[in-house]
Motif scaffolding. Structure first.
Motif, short mmCIF file in Angstrom:
data_model
loop_
_atom_site.label_atom_id
_atom_site.label_comp_id
_atom_site.label_asym_id
_atom_site.label_seq_id
_atom_site.Cartn_x
_atom_site.Cartn_y
_atom_site.Cartn_z
N THR A 117 0.84 -1.20 0.00
CA THR A 117 0.00 0.00 0.00
C THR A 117 0.87 1.25 0.00
O THR A 117 1.78 1.39 0.82
CB THR A 117 -0.89 0.00 1.27
OG1 THR A 117 -1.57 -1.24 1.34
CG2 THR A 117 -1.89 1.14 1.22
N CYS A 118 0.59 2.18 -0.95
CA CYS A 118 1.44 3.36 -1.08
C CYS A 118 1.04 4.43 -0.07
O CYS A 118 0.00 4.36 0.57
CB CYS A 118 1.38 3.90 -2.51
SG CYS A 118 -0.18 4.71 -2.91
N ALA A 119 1.88 5.45 0.04
CA ALA A 119 1.65 6.50 1.02
C ALA A 119 0.35 7.25 0.74
O ALA A 119 -0.38 7.62 1.66
CB ALA A 119 2.84 7.47 1.04
N ASP A 120 0.04 7.48 -0.54
CA ASP A 120 -1.19 8.20 -0.88
C ASP A 120 -2.41 7.41 -0.43
O ASP A 120 -3.35 7.97 0.13
CB ASP A 120 -1.26 8.43 -2.41
CG ASP A 120 -0.23 9.44 -2.88
OD1 ASP A 120 0.22 10.26 -2.04
OD2 ASP A 120 0.15 9.39 -4.07
N CYS A 121 -2.41 6.11 -0.72
CA CYS A 121 -3.54 5.28 -0.32
C CYS A 121 -3.65 5.22 1.21
O CYS A 121 -4.73 5.23 1.78
CB CYS A 121 -3.42 3.88 -0.90
SG CYS A 121 -3.77 3.82 -2.68
N LEU A 122 -2.50 5.14 1.85
CA LEU A 122 -2.48 5.05 3.31
C LEU A 122 -3.09 6.31 3.92
O LEU A 122 -3.85 6.24 4.90
CB LEU A 122 -1.03 4.88 3.76
CG LEU A 122 -0.80 4.20 5.10
CD1 LEU A 122 -1.56 2.88 5.17
CD2 LEU A 122 0.69 3.98 5.29
N ILE A 138 -8.25 -0.72 -0.44
CA ILE A 138 -7.79 0.49 -1.12
C ILE A 138 -6.49 0.20 -1.87
O ILE A 138 -5.61 -0.52 -1.38
CB ILE A 138 -7.61 1.63 -0.09
CG1 ILE A 138 -7.38 2.97 -0.80
CG2 ILE A 138 -6.49 1.33 0.89
CD1 ILE A 138 -7.50 4.16 0.16
N SER A 139 -6.41 0.70 -3.10
CA SER A 139 -5.19 0.52 -3.89
C SER A 139 -5.24 1.52 -5.03
O SER A 139 -6.25 2.22 -5.21
CB SER A 139 -5.08 -0.90 -4.44
OG SER A 139 -6.06 -1.10 -5.43
N CYS A 140 -4.17 1.61 -5.79
CA CYS A 140 -4.15 2.53 -6.92
C CYS A 140 -3.14 2.00 -7.95
O CYS A 140 -2.65 0.88 -7.82
CB CYS A 140 -3.78 3.95 -6.46
SG CYS A 140 -2.07 4.13 -5.90
N THR A 141 -2.81 2.81 -8.95
CA THR A 141 -1.86 2.31 -9.95
C THR A 141 -0.47 2.11 -9.35
O THR A 141 0.38 1.46 -9.95
CB THR A 141 -1.72 3.28 -11.13
OG1 THR A 141 -1.66 4.60 -10.63
CG2 THR A 141 -2.85 3.13 -12.11
N ASN A 142 -0.24 2.70 -8.19
CA ASN A 142 1.10 2.59 -7.60
C ASN A 142 1.20 1.49 -6.55
O ASN A 142 2.27 1.27 -5.97
CB ASN A 142 1.50 3.92 -6.97
CG ASN A 142 1.57 5.03 -8.00
OD1 ASN A 142 1.97 4.79 -9.13
ND2 ASN A 142 1.15 6.22 -7.63
N CYS A 143 0.11 0.80 -6.29
CA CYS A 143 0.17 -0.20 -5.22
C CYS A 143 -0.94 -1.22 -5.36
O CYS A 143 -1.86 -1.05 -6.16
CB CYS A 143 0.10 0.47 -3.85
SG CYS A 143 -1.52 1.13 -3.41
N GLY A 144 -0.86 -2.26 -4.54
CA GLY A 144 -1.94 -3.23 -4.48
C GLY A 144 -1.58 -4.56 -5.12
O GLY A 144 -0.46 -4.80 -5.54
N ASP A 180 -6.28 10.79 -13.07
CA ASP A 180 -6.51 10.23 -11.74
C ASP A 180 -5.45 9.20 -11.37
O ASP A 180 -4.92 8.49 -12.24
CB ASP A 180 -7.90 9.57 -11.68
CG ASP A 180 -8.35 9.35 -10.25
OD1 ASP A 180 -9.11 10.19 -9.73
OD2 ASP A 180 -7.91 8.34 -9.64
N ARG A 181 -5.15 9.10 -10.08
CA ARG A 181 -4.17 8.12 -9.62
C ARG A 181 -4.67 6.68 -9.83
O ARG A 181 -3.90 5.73 -9.73
CB ARG A 181 -3.88 8.37 -8.14
CG ARG A 181 -2.55 7.78 -7.68
CD ARG A 181 -2.21 8.20 -6.26
NE ARG A 181 -2.77 7.31 -5.27
CZ ARG A 181 -3.74 7.61 -4.44
NH1 ARG A 181 -4.31 8.80 -4.47
NH2 ARG A 181 -4.20 6.72 -3.58
N ARG A 182 -5.95 6.56 -10.08
CA ARG A 182 -6.50 5.21 -10.27
C ARG A 182 -6.90 4.95 -11.72
O ARG A 182 -7.66 4.02 -11.99
CB ARG A 182 -7.69 5.00 -9.33
CG ARG A 182 -7.26 5.05 -7.87
CD ARG A 182 -8.29 4.56 -6.89
NE ARG A 182 -7.68 4.43 -5.58
CZ ARG A 182 -7.57 5.43 -4.70
NH1 ARG A 182 -8.05 6.62 -4.98
NH2 ARG A 182 -6.95 5.23 -3.55
ZN LIG Z 1 -1.79 3.33 -3.77
#
Ligand SMILES: [Zn+2]
Ligand SMILES: [Fe+3]
Ligand SMILES: [Mg+2]
Ligand SMILES: [Zn+2]
Lengths: 813, 329
Positions: A117-122, A138-144, A180-182
């Motif tokens: 999990t990335c800092a933004d999602c956290l 919760i997740s996004c293109t940078n994590c999960g 969007d980040r997602r």
């Molecule tokens: Zn994320």
């Protein structure tokens, strides 16, 4: 970063830029969009089976800048393997678009690993104002999750286990928005549309998790199984804990000393409060785990410092996107010594999924455990459990509740285990967060599948200059491992599009991995690769050696099938990918009763004493540890060679010395005797004086130029113990003796054969102290030393070596 | 040695050398005994050679084995042995009293099994060309009507029953041969199983397959059946009866009792609806007093035998191959 105007950028040009590597599902197209528009370029970008393809048009300088920056500036999860440029005719036009994916053609893109999990999602997770406040997925293109949810290619939502969760309007909007980040984050979800978390409790359990401890466990073949392990007697019919707050209920259960099975990214964990010695002991009994160390999950870095001192590199590993288990030199008595008794290291990781963060508590949550035992949810030796039905069957008896969700896990992916060794990251288990990133190969290979070994199994698909190592599968002993292997192989074949032309397997006649390869190869050739040759080839490959020069391979492990039918494991090989000769080995001693000798190190000590002609004095530790009836039979057994394969195993010599020194007579888990001997040696600190010395003499059987005799070492150990020398000093001197043997053996190889490069490989080099002593001694003597970094020195790295031996294109070196 | 071990290597000899050379439909069945039809009568026909060392051991001798081994092979096709042949290959210099003891043992065992030794032969080889006494026996017996015991008849759901505790014979022979002194003396279980089989068939002729787990032990028998029947076999490890003395000896030597030879036990695959009655009939017979259900045939993992361990774990029980090398790294 932003270039002011298009006019300033020279005459117009148009380029097609193809980026290969892990470039899908990692926010690559929005990144390209931002980069292009920032440079004032027109054009479009799309995902293709070949990678991300961008066409950009604008001033020549801006186009050049685009090409120069696209690789280095890639988003965190991207892994750029290559960037190709092609000049096209200028077409004019304006604006920059992200266009729909093209799915035809052969798949060449790579799937990313699962990422913490990335800092933004956290931040969103903890923000009461965010629509994903406390959303466990919760997740996004940078994590999960990535690898563990992919069911096919192209990598889009329809080809993941998220396919069964239609996006709500809000999520769909984010998914479609390039800003969007997602944008195209395949695991996107929210409270409205995402997977659901549930806490399953046994029928009849009280909501607070209290229960009556039930029956005694059934017996076990594991020598260390304890008779007093209480297990929960409840049955599960899928009853959800009341209250609608599965996380809160799970935290309460953990705080009360319960065991909770937690469904994670690549499988289930069993969790309990690591600060609660009773809870840890309970889990240990239920898992029939002996003294095997548990990994722990810790809320944050300050909490880690309570357990172990860390260096900056270790802290970077702990907090990075991979989030492996990092082996740290533990503080004495950390966690009451219950989590990793007898071991020199403690395995520590930080939370890597939203569920983990919630379990350990967000700021403002009621207090709960800050350190959790997080051990693979499996029955000892089996692959990690990923299937919910299987979890109910196999884990429910071990746990007081199951924290589950309805997003399927496609393939198992255990936690990776790493350590920092001599300032570099060193793999112990290469799995989650690393797989399926390919290892770059030094020479081209034909499309091939290497099936690996039978323990710590991983397999390797290779083609061209890439070798894709699978995640950790487990021990092939368990029938479940065959199914896990098959599922992982299908998936990795699909995402890599490798169609093997050749298979590789170990030469052991009883390896199930080899039997599988034999059965399923069809018309394909199967190359059987000697175990230690594969270890050597793996070390050469990860260090980029093209194989034109032989190296000295010091291959020390527990067991590998030797070409003469003996059990090898203390070998100095001179070899390259094409072949090897055995230069030096440990003297053969009987391995009395195969696996029984492995589980009972005192048998190994007695066999070594017998082979060295040292009498079984009742005052010696292993003699005292061996029941008299067994001792009497064992004497005949070694004399008659009854069920006694000859072995040159260094791992077994560590077992023997561990028992002789009184450190460990019974091994409850793999390599326990050696692990505890290393811990004892570390406790000795410096100033141990000279080590012992192996005998080294010309080989008489013609199978090796030199044979190393452990007899003088054993005699010195006994003399030291009789003189009252401390066990720790004895352990340290033994480690020094092995390092000295390595130096002497390699020096002889250099004198006779002119070889200057030494690879240290095999499971014994999982011993960090020994690895450091050997590497230091060799480097001081002018050798180039190859130590494993990218793949484990143990059998988890075997498949890479098998691949290199079996599939290397001989004309490409 | 490995090629006689009853495991993968002897299977390889049969598959690759003997079966292709001899041809024939009967041999292709590859059972312990052949089922042949002669003049409208269904006969079981079997032969076996006995090269055991030492000749005498606790609980028996080469003579007992030579009779019971062939009687049991016939019994596994459901037949009561009627006639035996008995051929000796003697090494020059073998002592007459020794030969006499073996012959007496053969006579006694034949009487106990209710079989008649109808024909025989003796050859003598030079000193150093033999191991004292080798014995070959062949036997024939009638297969009762309606009985058809073949692994191919096994289906998922079949119940797996063993007739008693395993491992005694192999450990008994090894203890004398290797001079091992175990805490308690272990006797061979050598016994003729024709009567027990008859008692089982009296319950129902519809047993699916019987095997006597001799060389290669229970593991070899179960693997052969699983492979031929294309079913999986699941065994509850804790249900497999092993006498404490045998378990102790195996633990000390590092052997798995599932791989140790038996000479008076059988394993049966029985349709579930008959399992209780068959089990009861076995327990009522002196040679089946210790009979227990140890597992079942399943549709999963065809060809593979899996043992469920006490703690809910599972392990594959494979065909023994040569020596038992460890795979632990
Ligand atoms: Zn994320
Ligand atoms: Fe190895
Ligand atoms: Mg036979
Ligand atoms: Zn949504």
């Amino acid at each position: 970063m932003r270039v002011a105007t298009r006019a300033a950028a020279g005459p117009p040009r148009r380029s097609r830029v193809t980026v290969r590597g892990v470039v899908q599902g990692v926010g690559f197209r929005p990144y390209v969009h931002a980069l292009a528009t920032g440079l004032g370029l027109a054009g479009h970008v799309t995902n293709t089976p070949d990678g991300v393809v961008a066409e950009v048009e604008g001033g020549a300088e801006a186009v050049a800048a685009f090409c120069a920056r696209i690789g280095p500036g890639a988003p965190p999860l991207a892994w750029v393997e290559s960037v190709d440029h092609q000049t096209l005719a200028v077409t004019g036009g304006s604006g920059f678009a992200i266009v729909a994916s093209r799915t035809e053609g052969q798949v060449r893109t790579l799937v990313p690993p699962d990422t913490a999990t990335c800092a933004d999602c956290l931040a969103e997770l903890a923000d009461p104002g965010d629509r994903r406040h406390r959303h466990p997925f919760i997740s996004c293109t940078n994590c999960g999750p990535r690898l563990t949810i992919v069911t096919g290619l192209p990598y889009d939502r329809a080809h993941t286990t998220m396919a069964g969760f239609p996006m709500c309007g809000a999520c769909a909007g984010e998914y479609a928005d390039p800003a969007d980040r997602r944008f195209h984050a395949q695991p996107i979800a929210c409270h409205a549309c995402g997977p659901r978390l549930r806490l399953l409790v046994p029928d009849g359990a009280r909501p607070d998790g209290a229960r009556v401890d039930g029956d005694r466990p059934e017996g076990s073949r594991v020598d260390s199984a304890r008779p007093d392990g209480a297990r929960p007697g409840g049955t599960y019919s899928g009853r959800t804990a009341p209250g609608g707050d599965p996380i809160g209920a799970a935290r309460a259960l953990l705080a009360a000393g319960g065991v909770v099975a937690v469904k994670g990214l690549g499988g289930y964990h069993l969790a309990c409060d690591a600060d609660n010695a009773d809870a840890v002991a309970l889990l240990r009994r239920r898992k029939a785990r002996g003294d095997k160390p548990f990994a722990v999950m810790v809320r944050d870095l300050p909490a880690v410092e309570r357990l172990a001192r860390t260096c900056p590199q270790e802290r970077a590993l702990l907090t990075g996107p991979v989030r492996p288990v990092v082996l740290l030199r533990g503080r004495r008595r950390a966690l009451g010594g219950a989590v990793a008794p007898g071991a020199p290291d403690i395995g520590v990781m930080l939370p890597y999924t939203p569920v983990h963060h919630l379990l350990l508590g967000l700021p403002g949550d009621p207090p709960g455990p800050s350190v959790l035992v997080m051990t693979s949810g499996n029955v000892s030796g089996e692959p990690i459990v990923t299937d919910d039905g299987e979890a109910l069957e196999k884990l429910a008896p071990l746990a007081d509740a199951l924290l589950v969700h309805d997003r399927p896990i496609r393939v198992p992916c255990d936690d990776s285990v790493v350590r920092v060794l001599d300032g570099s990251v060193s793999m112990v288990r290469r799995s989650r967060g690393y797989a399926p990133l390919p290892v770059a190969l030094p020479v081209e290979v034909r499309p091939a599948l290497a099936v690996g070994g039978d323990l710590k199994n991983t397999f390797c698909l290779g083609e061209g200059r890439r070798g894709w190592l699978s995640a950790h599968i487990g021990d092939m002993d368990a029938p479940a491992a065959a199914a896990a292997f098959e599922r992982a192989r299908e998936q990795l074949s699909a995402v890599t599009a490798v169609r093997p032309e050749v298979l590789a397997a170990d030469r052991h006649p009883r390896y199930r991995s080899a039997a599988w390869a034999q059965r399923d190869r069809g018309e394909l050739p199967l190359v059987r690769v000697q175990h230690h040759h594969a270890h050597l080839a793996a070390a050469m490959a990860e260090h980029g050696l093209d194989g034109t020069r032989r190296v000295v391979g010091v291959a020390f492990d527990g067991t590998g099938y030797g070409d003469d039918g003996a059990v090898w494991g203390g070998e100095f090989l001179l070899g390259d990918y094409a072949g090897f000769t055995r230069f030096c080995r440990l003297a053969y001693v009987p391995l009395p009763g195969g696996d029984a000798a492995v589980r009972r190190p005192y048998r190994m000590a007695l066999a070594h004493l017998w082979a060295a002609g040292i009498a079984w004095d009742p005052g010696l530790g292993p003699v005292a540890a061996c029941p008299p009836d067994e001792l009497r039979v064992l004497a005949r057994q070694v004399e008659r060679g009854l069920n006694c394969a000859p072995t040159s195993s260094m791992g077994r010599l560590f077992d023997a010395v561990s028992s002789l020194a009184g450190v460990c007579h019974l091994a409850g888990y793999e390599a326990q005797a050696a692990v505890e001997l290393e811990a004892a040696a570390l406790d000795a600190g410096g100033g141990t004086g000279p080590g012992y010395a192996f005998g080294l003499a010309p080989g008489a059987d013609g199978d090796a130029e030199l044979v190393a005799a452990p007899g003088p070492v054993l005699a010195s150990v006994i003399a030291d113990l009789r003189a009252g020398t401390g066990v720790r000093t004895v352990a340290a001197r033994f480690h020094a003796a092995v390092a000295d043997l390595v130096l002497r053996g390699c020096t002889a190889a250099r004198e006779r054969h002119g070889l200057e490069t030494v690879a240290l490989t095999g499971g014994v080099f999982g011993n960090a102290l020994l690895s450091r002593l050997c590497a230091d001694a060799l480097r001081a003597a002018g050798f180039t030393v190859l130590v494993h970094r990218l793949v484990p020195p143990n059998d988890g790295g075997l498949a890479l070596g098998q691949l290199m031996v079996a599939a290397r294109r001989s004309d490409s070196g | 040695m490995g090629h006689g071990g009853g495991g993968a290597m002897s299977a390889e000899l049969v598959d690759h050398i003997f079966a292709p050379a001899f041809g024939g439909e009967v041999l292709a069945q590859l059972g312990d005994a052949a089922a042949v039809t002669l003049g409208g009568t269904r006969l079981a026909f079997s032969t076996d050679s006995y090269v055991v060392r030492p000749l005498f051991f606790p609980g028996g001798s080469i003579g007992d084995l030579a009779v019971n081994g062939t009687v049991n092979d016939l019994a596994m096709s459901g037949a009561r042995a009627a006639y035996l042949s008995c051929a000796f290959i003697l090494e020059e210099g073998v002592e007459m009293p020794v030969l006499a003891r073996v012959a007496e043992a053969i006579g006694a065992a034949a009487r106990a099994a209710g079989v008649e030794v109808a024909t025989g032969d003796t050859k003598v080889v030079e000193s150093g060309h033999g191991d004292g006494i080798y014995v070959n026996t062949a036997g024939i017996g009638l297969i009762p009507a309606g009985v058809d015991l073949r692994p191919q008849r096994v289906v998922p759901g079949d119940v797996v029953i063993v007739s008693g505790a395993i491992g005694a014979h192999g450990v008994a022979v090894m203890s004398v041969r290797e001079g091992l002194e175990f805490e308690a003396e272990i006797e061979s279980d050598s016994a003729p199983l024709g009567g027990l089989v008859a008692a089982m068939l009296a319950v129902t002729p519809d047993l699916h397959v019987l095997r006597d787990p001799t060389r290669g032990g229970l593991a070899a028998s179960l693997n052969e059946i699983a492979a031929a029947a294309r079913v999986g076999v699941v065994v509850r490890e804790r249900a497999v009866p092993v006498p404490p003395a045998v378990a102790n000896a195996c633990s000390v030597l590092g052997l798995d009792p599932m791989y140790v030879a038996n000479e008076g036990k059988l394993v049966a695959f029985v349709p579930p609806e008959h399992a209780d009655a068959v089990l009861a009939a076995m327990r009522a017979h002196p040679l089946g007093a210790g009979a227990v259900v140890i597992g079942e045939a399943v549709a999963d993992h065809p060809g593979t035998v899996v043992a469920r361990t006490g703690l809910g774990g599972t392990r594959v029980v494979d065909l023994p191959v040569g020596e038992q090398l460890p795979r632990i790294c």
